[in-house]
Write a protein that holds these residues in place. Structure first.
Motif, PDB file in Angstrom:
ATOM      1  N   ASN A 101       0.871  -1.174   0.000  1.00  0.00           N
ATOM      2  CA  ASN A 101       0.000   0.000   0.000  1.00  0.00           C
ATOM      3  C   ASN A 101       0.907   1.222   0.000  1.00  0.00           C
ATOM      4  N   ARG A 102       0.344   2.399   0.162  1.00  0.00           N
ATOM      5  CA  ARG A 102       1.189   3.589   0.038  1.00  0.00           C
ATOM      6  C   ARG A 102       2.162   3.783   1.188  1.00  0.00           C
ATOM      7  N   HIS A 103       2.044   2.965   2.239  1.00  0.00           N
ATOM      8  CA  HIS A 103       2.935   3.097   3.395  1.00  0.00           C
ATOM      9  C   HIS A 103       3.874   1.900   3.580  1.00  0.00           C
ATOM     10  N   GLU A 104       3.571   0.789   2.913  1.00  0.00           N
ATOM     11  CA  GLU A 104       4.289  -0.450   3.215  1.00  0.00           C
ATOM     12  C   GLU A 104       4.740  -1.176   1.952  1.00  0.00           C
ATOM     13  N   VAL A 105       5.976  -1.691   2.018  1.00  0.00           N
ATOM     14  CA  VAL A 105       6.487  -2.608   1.010  1.00  0.00           C
ATOM     15  C   VAL A 105       6.806  -3.930   1.702  1.00  0.00           C
ATOM     16  N   LYS A 136      10.270  -3.618   9.677  1.00  0.00           N
ATOM     17  CA  LYS A 136      11.322  -2.612   9.881  1.00  0.00           C
ATOM     18  C   LYS A 136      10.726  -1.249   9.538  1.00  0.00           C
ATOM     19  N   GLN A 137      10.863  -0.326  10.461  1.00  0.00           N
ATOM     20  CA  GLN A 137      10.429   1.041  10.212  1.00  0.00           C
ATOM     21  C   GLN A 137      11.468   1.728   9.338  1.00  0.00           C
ATOM     22  N   ILE A 145       8.867  -1.833   6.019  1.00  0.00           N
ATOM     23  CA  ILE A 145       9.103  -3.017   5.192  1.00  0.00           C
ATOM     24  C   ILE A 145       8.751  -4.219   6.041  1.00  0.00           C
ATOM     25  N   THR A 146       8.024  -5.155   5.454  1.00  0.00           N
ATOM     26  CA  THR A 146       7.666  -6.372   6.158  1.00  0.00           C
ATOM     27  C   THR A 146       8.184  -7.584   5.386  1.00  0.00           C
TER      28      THR A 146
END
Length: 174
Positions: free
Chosen positions: A89-93, A170-171, A129-130
């Motif tokens: 989404n626009r906040h997470e890769v 990871k932030q 990042i997840t």
């Protein structure tokens, strides 16, 4: 308005072919292509001890997904590593897959690829990042934690072989 529309449909990540020298060996990192499929599939078996967590169709889907980027690491035109990242989404890769040929592990190649992903995430204004990692892969878990990933949750029976996975995050800081 047009620029916002354009951002939705363009690939979120790009990588120009790059070279790196590690322990006097020159490696290239580039975007994976469909013609790399056979080697990716072969390398997967070596990395995951004969198991095949991804089918060839899964690789094809990842390599052609506009929201993803798949990288390969080469030495002397032979692929010795791979990794994929996908926009959630626009906040997470999300790191979808990563593996380094066992003969080339512990030389910094995995960290180099992960650093590329961290930079792409920062440059793209993503916040985190997840990834998922097999609960039995302590070496990988230790590496991710050393890179400031933290545990989010345990996913029971996540893998086809019945193994559990840890979801790590990871932030991303500017």
């Amino acid at each position: 308005m047009f620029n916002e529309f354009k951002k939705i449909f363009q690939r979120p990540f790009k990588l120009a072919e790059q070279q790196m020298i590690i322990a006097d060996n020159q490696y290239q990192i580039r975007t994976a292509k469909l013609m790399d499929l056979a080697r990716l599939y072969e390398l997967q078996r070596a990395v995951f001890a004969g198991e095949e967590p991804w089918t060839k169709q899964t690789y094809i889907a990842e390599l052609t997904n506009r929201r993803s980027l798949y990288l390969v690491v080469e030495i002397h035109d032979e692929i010795v590593g791979f990794a994929g990242i996908s926009k959630r989404n626009r906040h997470e890769v999300h790191i979808t897959n990563i593996g380094i040929d066992p003969d080339f592990q512990h030389q910094g190649l995995g960290c180099f690829v992960l650093d590329k992903f961290f930079k792409m995430a920062r440059d793209g204004d993503y916040q985190k990042i997840t990834l998922e990692v097999d609960i039995n892969n302590q070496h990988a878990i230790d590496l991710y934690k050393a890179l400031d990933f933290y545990e989010v949750k345990l996913e029971r029976n996540y893998y086809d072989n019945g193994n559990d996975a840890l979801t790590l995050c990871k932030q991303i800081n500017k």
